[in-house]
Design a protein around this motif. Structure first.
Motif, PDB file in Angstrom:
ATOM      1  N   PHE A   1       0.955  -1.327   0.141  1.00 55.98           N
ATOM      2  CA  PHE A   1       0.038  -0.079   0.145  1.00 55.98           C
ATOM      3  C   PHE A   1       0.712   1.297   0.001  1.00 55.98           C
ATOM      4  O   PHE A   1       0.137   2.431  -0.034  1.00 55.98           O
ATOM      5  CB  PHE A   1      -0.875  -0.047   1.213  1.00 55.98           C
ATOM      6  CG  PHE A   1      -2.043  -1.082   1.147  1.00 55.98           C
ATOM      7  CD1 PHE A   1      -3.045  -1.104   0.415  1.00 55.98           C
ATOM      8  CD2 PHE A   1      -1.849  -2.174   1.909  1.00 55.98           C
ATOM      9  CE1 PHE A   1      -4.189  -1.856   0.310  1.00 55.98           C
ATOM     10  CE2 PHE A   1      -2.744  -3.306   1.847  1.00 55.98           C
ATOM     11  CZ  PHE A   1      -3.775  -3.244   0.697  1.00 55.98           C
TER      12      PHE A   1
ATOM     13  N   ARG B   1       2.984   4.223  -1.917  1.00 54.94           N
ATOM     14  CA  ARG B   1       2.736   4.954  -2.762  1.00 54.94           C
ATOM     15  C   ARG B   1       3.851   5.735  -3.498  1.00 54.94           C
ATOM     16  O   ARG B   1       4.559   6.140  -2.709  1.00 54.94           O
ATOM     17  CB  ARG B   1       1.402   5.763  -2.596  1.00 54.94           C
ATOM     18  CG  ARG B   1      -0.029   5.205  -2.493  1.00 54.94           C
ATOM     19  CD  ARG B   1      -0.223   4.546  -3.934  1.00 54.94           C
ATOM     20  NE  ARG B   1      -1.519   3.509  -3.682  1.00 54.94           N
ATOM     21  CZ  ARG B   1      -1.573   2.312  -3.560  1.00 54.94           C
ATOM     22  NH1 ARG B   1      -0.208   1.700  -3.591  1.00 54.94           N
ATOM     23  NH2 ARG B   1      -2.613   1.671  -3.552  1.00 54.94           N
ATOM     24  N   ASN B   2       3.790   6.142  -4.626  1.00 49.89           N
ATOM     25  CA  ASN B   2       4.887   7.050  -5.217  1.00 49.89           C
ATOM     26  C   ASN B   2       4.210   8.496  -5.225  1.00 49.89           C
ATOM     27  O   ASN B   2       3.562   9.032  -5.982  1.00 49.89           O
ATOM     28  CB  ASN B   2       4.953   6.756  -6.715  1.00 49.89           C
ATOM     29  CG  ASN B   2       6.245   7.581  -7.222  1.00 49.89           C
ATOM     30  OD1 ASN B   2       6.980   8.220  -6.692  1.00 49.89           O
ATOM     31  ND2 ASN B   2       6.266   7.705  -8.634  1.00 49.89           N
ATOM     32  N   ASP B   3       4.228   9.081  -3.840  1.00 51.20           N
ATOM     33  CA  ASP B   3       3.860  10.414  -3.950  1.00 51.20           C
ATOM     34  C   ASP B   3       4.949  11.307  -2.992  1.00 51.20           C
ATOM     35  O   ASP B   3       5.862  10.837  -2.511  1.00 51.20           O
ATOM     36  CB  ASP B   3       2.381  10.296  -2.777  1.00 51.20           C
ATOM     37  CG  ASP B   3       2.528   9.429  -1.649  1.00 51.20           C
ATOM     38  OD1 ASP B   3       3.640   9.166  -1.106  1.00 51.20           O
ATOM     39  OD2 ASP B   3       1.599   9.148  -1.092  1.00 51.20           O
TER      40      ASP B   3
ATOM     41  N   HIS C   1       6.155   9.846   0.711  1.00 48.42           N
ATOM     42  CA  HIS C   1       6.954   8.496   0.398  1.00 48.42           C
ATOM     43  C   HIS C   1       8.465   9.184  -0.334  1.00 48.42           C
ATOM     44  O   HIS C   1       9.490   8.665   0.073  1.00 48.42           O
ATOM     45  CB  HIS C   1       6.509   7.588  -0.301  1.00 48.42           C
ATOM     46  CG  HIS C   1       5.445   6.837   0.317  1.00 48.42           C
ATOM     47  ND1 HIS C   1       4.132   7.210   0.376  1.00 48.42           N
ATOM     48  CD2 HIS C   1       5.577   5.641   1.213  1.00 48.42           C
ATOM     49  CE1 HIS C   1       3.504   6.330   1.154  1.00 48.42           C
ATOM     50  NE2 HIS C   1       4.107   5.649   1.469  1.00 48.42           N
TER      51      HIS C   1
ATOM     52  N   ASP D   1       4.069  -4.082  -6.235  1.00 48.02           N
ATOM     53  CA  ASP D   1       5.091  -3.282  -5.615  1.00 48.02           C
ATOM     54  C   ASP D   1       6.249  -3.217  -6.312  1.00 48.02           C
ATOM     55  O   ASP D   1       6.850  -2.152  -6.085  1.00 48.02           O
ATOM     56  CB  ASP D   1       5.377  -3.895  -4.214  1.00 48.02           C
ATOM     57  CG  ASP D   1       4.119  -3.767  -3.143  1.00 48.02           C
ATOM     58  OD1 ASP D   1       3.199  -3.024  -3.510  1.00 48.02           O
ATOM     59  OD2 ASP D   1       4.400  -4.270  -2.117  1.00 48.02           O
TER      60      ASP D   1
ATOM     61  N   ARG E   1       5.998  -0.020  -9.141  1.00 47.86           N
ATOM     62  CA  ARG E   1       5.647   1.049  -8.039  1.00 47.86           C
ATOM     63  C   ARG E   1       6.998   1.568  -7.572  1.00 47.86           C
ATOM     64  O   ARG E   1       7.121   2.637  -7.431  1.00 47.86           O
ATOM     65  CB  ARG E   1       4.630   0.868  -7.268  1.00 47.86           C
ATOM     66  CG  ARG E   1       4.171   2.043  -6.613  1.00 47.86           C
ATOM     67  CD  ARG E   1       2.568   2.022  -6.053  1.00 47.86           C
ATOM     68  NE  ARG E   1       2.566   1.141  -4.815  1.00 47.86           N
ATOM     69  CZ  ARG E   1       2.251  -0.022  -5.101  1.00 47.86           C
ATOM     70  NH1 ARG E   1       1.609  -0.602  -5.988  1.00 47.86           N
ATOM     71  NH2 ARG E   1       2.266  -0.981  -4.016  1.00 47.86           N
TER      72      ARG E   1
ATOM     73  N   LEU F   1       9.002   5.162  -7.808  1.00 48.90           N
ATOM     74  CA  LEU F   1       9.323   5.743  -6.366  1.00 48.90           C
ATOM     75  C   LEU F   1      10.752   6.091  -6.585  1.00 48.90           C
ATOM     76  O   LEU F   1      11.170   7.141  -6.195  1.00 48.90           O
ATOM     77  CB  LEU F   1       8.900   5.147  -5.257  1.00 48.90           C
ATOM     78  CG  LEU F   1       9.202   5.712  -4.091  1.00 48.90           C
ATOM     79  CD1 LEU F   1       8.638   7.173  -3.874  1.00 48.90           C
ATOM     80  CD2 LEU F   1       8.802   4.726  -2.856  1.00 48.90           C
TER      81      LEU F   1
END
Length: 239
Positions: free
Chosen positions: A77, A79-81, A84, A111, A114, A118
């Motif tokens: 869970f 995220r590439n935000d 993070h 994962d 993603r 990231l």
């Protein structure tokens, strides 16, 4: 602490399965390598996060890492935000590597792809001085952008852009993988079967490493993908 190479994996054991031979080769050349695991692997079918942490420490010992950390992101869970990315930027600036090894861009496990995105974005943003981060002591960190990001290949059969000869380090790679006793083939285990727990998966890992080695005329190799064109100054340095 600064290192030459930083290996980053979505889960504990990603690094061991894919690039531990390359890491052992780098260490033998006098380079320094650290590792960062993004999650504790808490969604894994077998074992526990606590067991995985012990196994990761043993893997780090076998690979002779200078350091290994776990980000504690949520397995499955994260995220590439911005949240993070900023956390990972701080680690990149802490270790200041020239090269980053990251998850494969496309794979069976969501994962992995993603995590690849990231890492790529965090490596770029780590070089922007207007993005402010602090270290564990609260000190401002200087901007730092790694020169190269290379993606190791995982479950899917992707075409590598280059292959590292790990023939002298094959036994070390197997030892690093087997540090994860809870995860891989163990005929005495009474835990549920998983995608990676059977003997056939260990056979697959060997076959993949032999396939990559065959591409460059050696027994064992680890393949990597590069998003940027690689240049050489000496044709005689190529295998």
């Amino acid at each position: 602490m600064t290192v030459d190479v930083l290996a980053i994996g979505a889960h504990p054991d990603d690094i061991e399965m894919t690039c531990s031979g390359t890491i052992l080769s780098l260490i033998a050349q006098g380079k320094t390598v650290a590792a960062v695991d993004l999650t504790r692997g808490e969604l894994g079918t077998r074992g526990t996060p606590e067991i995985r942490a012990q196994e990761a420490a043993e893997g780090a010992r076998i690979m002779k890492l200078s350091a290994r950390e776990n980000m504690g992101f949520r397995d499955g869970f994260f995220r590439n935000d911005e949240e993070h990315q900023r956390a990972l930027i701080a680690k990149i600036r802490k270790y200041r590597p020239q090269i980053v090894l990251a998850n494969t861009p496309d794979d069976r496990h969501p994962d992995h792809g993603r995590a690849a995105e990231l890492v790529v974005e965090a490596c770029f943003y780590a070089g922007l001085r207007q993005i402010k981060t602090v270290d564990e002591q609260g000190n401002d960190q200087e901007a730092h952008r790694p020169i190269y990001v290379y993606h190791y290949i995982q479950d899917r059969s992707l075409q590598p852009d280059f292959v590292v000869d790990i023939t002298p380090y094959w036994d070390g790679k197997i030892a690093a993988i087997k540090a994860y006793k809870s995860q891989f083939f163990n005929p005495d285990s009474d835990e549920p079967a998983s995608y990676i727990s059977g003997k056939s998966f260990m056979d697959f890992l060997e076959s993949r490493t032999r396939e990559h080695g065959h591409m460059i005329g050696v027994d064992f190799g680890e393949g990597f993908i590069s998003r940027r064109m690689l240049g050489v100054s000496d044709l005689f340095s190529l295998i």
